[in-house]
Design a protein around this motif. Structure first.
Motif, mmCIF file in Angstrom:
data_model
loop_
_atom_site.group_PDB
_atom_site.id
_atom_site.type_symbol
_atom_site.label_atom_id
_atom_site.label_comp_id
_atom_site.label_asym_id
_atom_site.label_seq_id
_atom_site.Cartn_x
_atom_site.Cartn_y
_atom_site.Cartn_z
ATOM 1 N N SER A 96 0.816 -1.209 0.000
ATOM 2 C CA SER A 96 0.000 0.000 0.000
ATOM 3 C C SER A 96 0.846 1.253 0.000
ATOM 4 O O SER A 96 2.006 1.250 0.417
ATOM 5 N N GLY A 97 0.218 2.336 -0.436
ATOM 6 C CA GLY A 97 0.802 3.654 -0.352
ATOM 7 C C GLY A 97 -0.109 4.575 0.422
ATOM 8 O O GLY A 97 -1.294 4.309 0.608
ATOM 9 N N VAL A 98 0.437 5.697 0.880
ATOM 10 C CA VAL A 98 -0.310 6.701 1.614
ATOM 11 C C VAL A 98 -0.474 7.923 0.723
ATOM 12 O O VAL A 98 0.494 8.407 0.132
ATOM 13 N N PHE A 99 -1.704 8.414 0.615
ATOM 14 C CA PHE A 99 -2.010 9.537 -0.255
ATOM 15 C C PHE A 99 -2.841 10.558 0.516
ATOM 16 O O PHE A 99 -3.645 10.200 1.371
ATOM 17 N N SER A 100 -2.652 11.831 0.193
ATOM 18 C CA SER A 100 -3.534 12.849 0.748
ATOM 19 C C SER A 100 -4.906 12.728 0.094
ATOM 20 O O SER A 100 -5.057 12.122 -0.966
ATOM 21 N N HIS A 101 -5.899 13.323 0.736
ATOM 22 C CA HIS A 101 -7.255 13.321 0.172
ATOM 23 C C HIS A 101 -7.250 13.953 -1.219
ATOM 24 O O HIS A 101 -7.875 13.422 -2.157
ATOM 25 N N GLU A 102 -6.533 15.039 -1.371
ATOM 26 C CA GLU A 102 -6.494 15.733 -2.653
ATOM 27 C C GLU A 102 -5.834 14.873 -3.722
ATOM 28 O O GLU A 102 -6.325 14.791 -4.862
ATOM 29 N N ASN A 123 -13.020 24.066 -6.050
ATOM 30 C CA ASN A 123 -13.483 22.676 -6.017
ATOM 31 C C ASN A 123 -13.439 22.176 -4.580
ATOM 32 O O ASN A 123 -12.382 21.785 -4.083
ATOM 33 N N PRO A 124 -14.571 22.195 -3.879
ATOM 34 C CA PRO A 124 -14.560 21.779 -2.465
ATOM 35 C C PRO A 124 -14.163 20.322 -2.267
ATOM 36 O O PRO A 124 -13.688 19.968 -1.185
ATOM 37 N N LEU A 125 -14.329 19.486 -3.282
ATOM 38 C CA LEU A 125 -13.906 18.097 -3.134
ATOM 39 C C LEU A 125 -12.400 18.009 -2.927
ATOM 40 O O LEU A 125 -11.911 17.085 -2.268
ATOM 41 N N LEU A 126 -11.660 18.968 -3.474
ATOM 42 C CA LEU A 126 -10.213 19.017 -3.278
ATOM 43 C C LEU A 126 -9.822 19.914 -2.106
ATOM 44 O O LEU A 126 -8.835 19.643 -1.421
ATOM 45 N N ASP A 127 -10.578 20.988 -1.902
ATOM 46 C CA ASP A 127 -10.193 21.982 -0.896
ATOM 47 C C ASP A 127 -10.543 21.562 0.517
ATOM 48 O O ASP A 127 -9.880 21.989 1.468
ATOM 49 N N TYR A 128 -11.576 20.733 0.675
ATOM 50 C CA TYR A 128 -11.952 20.262 2.008
ATOM 51 C C TYR A 128 -11.084 19.059 2.394
ATOM 52 O O TYR A 128 -10.403 18.462 1.581
ATOM 53 N N TYR A 129 -11.153 18.717 3.689
ATOM 54 C CA TYR A 129 -10.518 17.495 4.220
ATOM 55 C C TYR A 129 -9.007 17.486 4.006
ATOM 56 O O TYR A 129 -8.430 16.485 3.593
ATOM 57 N N LYS A 130 -8.356 18.604 4.329
ATOM 58 C CA LYS A 130 -6.897 18.668 4.253
ATOM 59 C C LYS A 130 -6.243 17.779 5.315
ATOM 60 O O LYS A 130 -5.075 17.413 5.181
ATOM 61 N N ASN A 131 -6.975 17.440 6.363
ATOM 62 C CA ASN A 131 -6.425 16.596 7.424
ATOM 63 C C ASN A 131 -6.863 15.137 7.282
ATOM 64 O O ASN A 131 -6.949 14.401 8.268
ATOM 65 N N VAL A 132 -7.126 14.720 6.039
ATOM 66 C CA VAL A 132 -7.553 13.334 5.760
ATOM 67 C C VAL A 132 -6.555 12.700 4.790
ATOM 68 O O VAL A 132 -6.063 13.359 3.867
ATOM 69 N N LYS A 133 -6.261 11.441 5.014
ATOM 70 C CA LYS A 133 -5.383 10.684 4.105
ATOM 71 C C LYS A 133 -6.022 9.358 3.728
ATOM 72 O O LYS A 133 -6.983 8.900 4.355
ATOM 73 N N PHE A 134 -5.465 8.738 2.690
ATOM 74 C CA PHE A 134 -5.887 7.434 2.227
ATOM 75 C C PHE A 134 -4.732 6.441 2.331
ATOM 76 O O PHE A 134 -3.572 6.799 2.107
ATOM 77 N N LEU A 135 -5.067 5.205 2.656
ATOM 78 C CA LEU A 135 -4.134 4.080 2.558
ATOM 79 C C LEU A 135 -4.686 3.127 1.523
ATOM 80 O O LEU A 135 -5.806 2.628 1.643
ATOM 81 N N PHE A 136 -3.911 2.898 0.455
ATOM 82 C CA PHE A 136 -4.372 1.970 -0.591
ATOM 83 C C PHE A 136 -3.158 1.349 -1.284
ATOM 84 O O PHE A 136 -2.210 2.042 -1.610
#
Length: 452
Positions: free
Chosen positions: A414-420, A439-452
């Motif tokens: 897996s890799g770690v990615f920012s929400h954006e 684009n709120p889908l990119l601008d929101y959730y700056k403190n969220v990440k993905f593991l995939f």
């Protein structure tokens, strides 16, 4: 009880827990938002506030505990991005040899599952015909909502069960989806003797007058021991100043100072998250994990990796300074260190099938189920950059040597990615762009990440 048991009781007790009795998930499912008709971010926030107001004003005392997720806020485009990610991986690695098996942990209102399945049904009918979607849900009330919402998709089913009690082994390749779930996984508190660095586990106690307090004992809990052992193997540092860890004499001097505690500040360790990794390893050996959640949080209680404890009072969210709050009326949610989670995840899953862990987590796994892709390409033929060199104690890949997951030992899962970053890769960004180009889908959730 141990801190993690107190937190689980507060959040999930079926009679008075926060999620079964108090929490309401903000729903945006009745009318779809036309983002192109919204002028800017301020108008979008006003629109969200209006929909919150539709739930009514709070009465005296703690109000209705409403929270929103990106699934609901950006419906259906957020769910479509998740679907595109999963389908892309499935078409690349498994189609047409395997069915498309998806498990979602804690599906909320069932909105994400509905959006994923509707997207696949419309865009990838050949994949939809081979789709099996299973929701693992602990809340009885949410099970009813999910079944109602998913009744148009016969390929979906809902299992009312805690993922920590899952005992059905899935031998086929599958995808595990955990969206905004692990932040509410219970943690334990560990504190360290400032002179010897000996760790202590923490209990929540209640006296005859109903007041809470914390008590500290030597480590006896197997799950806490497993976590501390795994962290040591991964060389993750303790949450203490490096100079105190390296020089015992300085620790002695520090410990002898007046008014200094003999224990370190509390560290919240993700023991239930480790339980999930053990479950994935034993029951879903050929899974691919897609997980997203908060990577940092403001207004947390004191301590390392500490949670936010909050409740809604008179239509305002109020943060608290302690986890020792009345059960059921407060949300308790944690940040996740995604880089450390990735290391833990890969270490647990990369062990060979014969691996036996802590006595309470013995994993007698049968041989992995073969797939047509295993022997199509030697993993070493993909080049040296395909494998990670960190963490340093990971075994180097050996051609033909498989882990319990069926992947070559040492291969990065897996890799770690920012929400954006994730949304830029998989989302249709034109559908969530506002009139002024934001684009709120990119601008929101700056403190969220993905593991995939």
């Amino acid at each position: 009880m141990l801190v993690r048991d107190f937190i689980e009781d507060s959040l999930y007790n079926p009679h008075y827990g926060y999620f079964p009795k108090q929490a309401t998930i903000f729903s945006n499912s009745d009318t779809m938002v036309d983002f192109s008709q919204i002028r800017n971010g301020n108008q979008f926030q006003e629109l969200v506030a209006e929909r919150y107001a539709g739930y009514g004003m709070d009465k005296a005392g703690p109000g209705r505990q409403i929270f929103h997720t990106p699934t609901e806020l950006f419906r259906p485009y957020y769910g479509q991005a998740i679907a595109q990610c999963l389908v892309s991986e499935y078409l690349l690695k498994y189609f047409p040899y395997e069915d498309f098996n998806v498990y979602e942990i804690g599906a909320g209102n069932g909105t994400l599952a509905t959006d994923i399945l509707s997207f696949i049904q419309e865009r990838y009918p050949e994949v939809y015909d081979r789709t099996h979607y299973t929701i693992i849900e602990i809340s009885q009330s949410l099970v009813k909502q999910q079944l109602k919402r998913l009744q148009e998709h016969s390929c979906a089913k809902v299992v009312h069960k805690s993922v920590f009690r899952w005992d059905v082994r899935e031998p086929a390749p599958c995808f595990m989806v955990a969206m905004e779930v692990v932040d509410n996984f219970a943690h334990d508190i560990v504190r360290y003797n400032m002179k010897t660095l000996e760790p202590f586990q923490t209990y929540v106690c209640i006296d005859n007058s109903g007041d809470f307090s914390l008590d500290y004992t030597k480590i006896t809990d197997p799950l806490i021991s497993s976590f501390l052992s795994l962290r040591h193997n991964l060389s993750h540092p303790l949450p203490l100043p490096t100079i105190l860890q390296r020089f015992p004499r300085l620790r002695q001097l520090y410990g002898n100072m007046p008014f200094v505690s003999n224990l370190s500040p509390p560290e919240y360790v993700p023991t239930r998250l480790l339980s999930l990794l053990y479950t994935l390893r034993s029951q879903f050996p050929l899974h691919r994990l897609l997980l997203t959640d908060f990577s940092s949080l403001p207004d947390a209680v004191p301590g390392y990796n500490a949670p936010v404890v909050q409740t809604r009072f008179q239509n305002t969210m109020v943060a608290c300074s302690s986890i020792l709050v009345k059960q059921g009326f407060f949300d308790i949610f944690f940040p996740t260190d995604f880089e450390r989670l990735r290391d833990m995840y890969e270490n647990v899953l990369s062990q060979p099938p014969s691996f036996v862990g802590n006595a309470s987590h013995t994993l007698p796994l049968p041989p992995p189920r073969p797939t047509p892709l295993w022997h199509s390409v030697s993993p070493l033929a993909l080049g040296s950059e395909f494998f990670s060199s960190t963490p340093g104690n990971r075994r180097s890949p050996l051609d033909g040597t498989l882990s319990s997951s069926g992947l070559p030992v040492g291969q990065r899962r897996s890799g770690v990615f920012s929400h954006e970053e994730f949304m830029q890769t998989y989302a249709d960004l034109d559908r969530t762009r506002l009139g002024n180009g934001e684009n709120p889908l990119l601008d929101y959730y700056k403190n969220v990440k993905f593991l995939f």
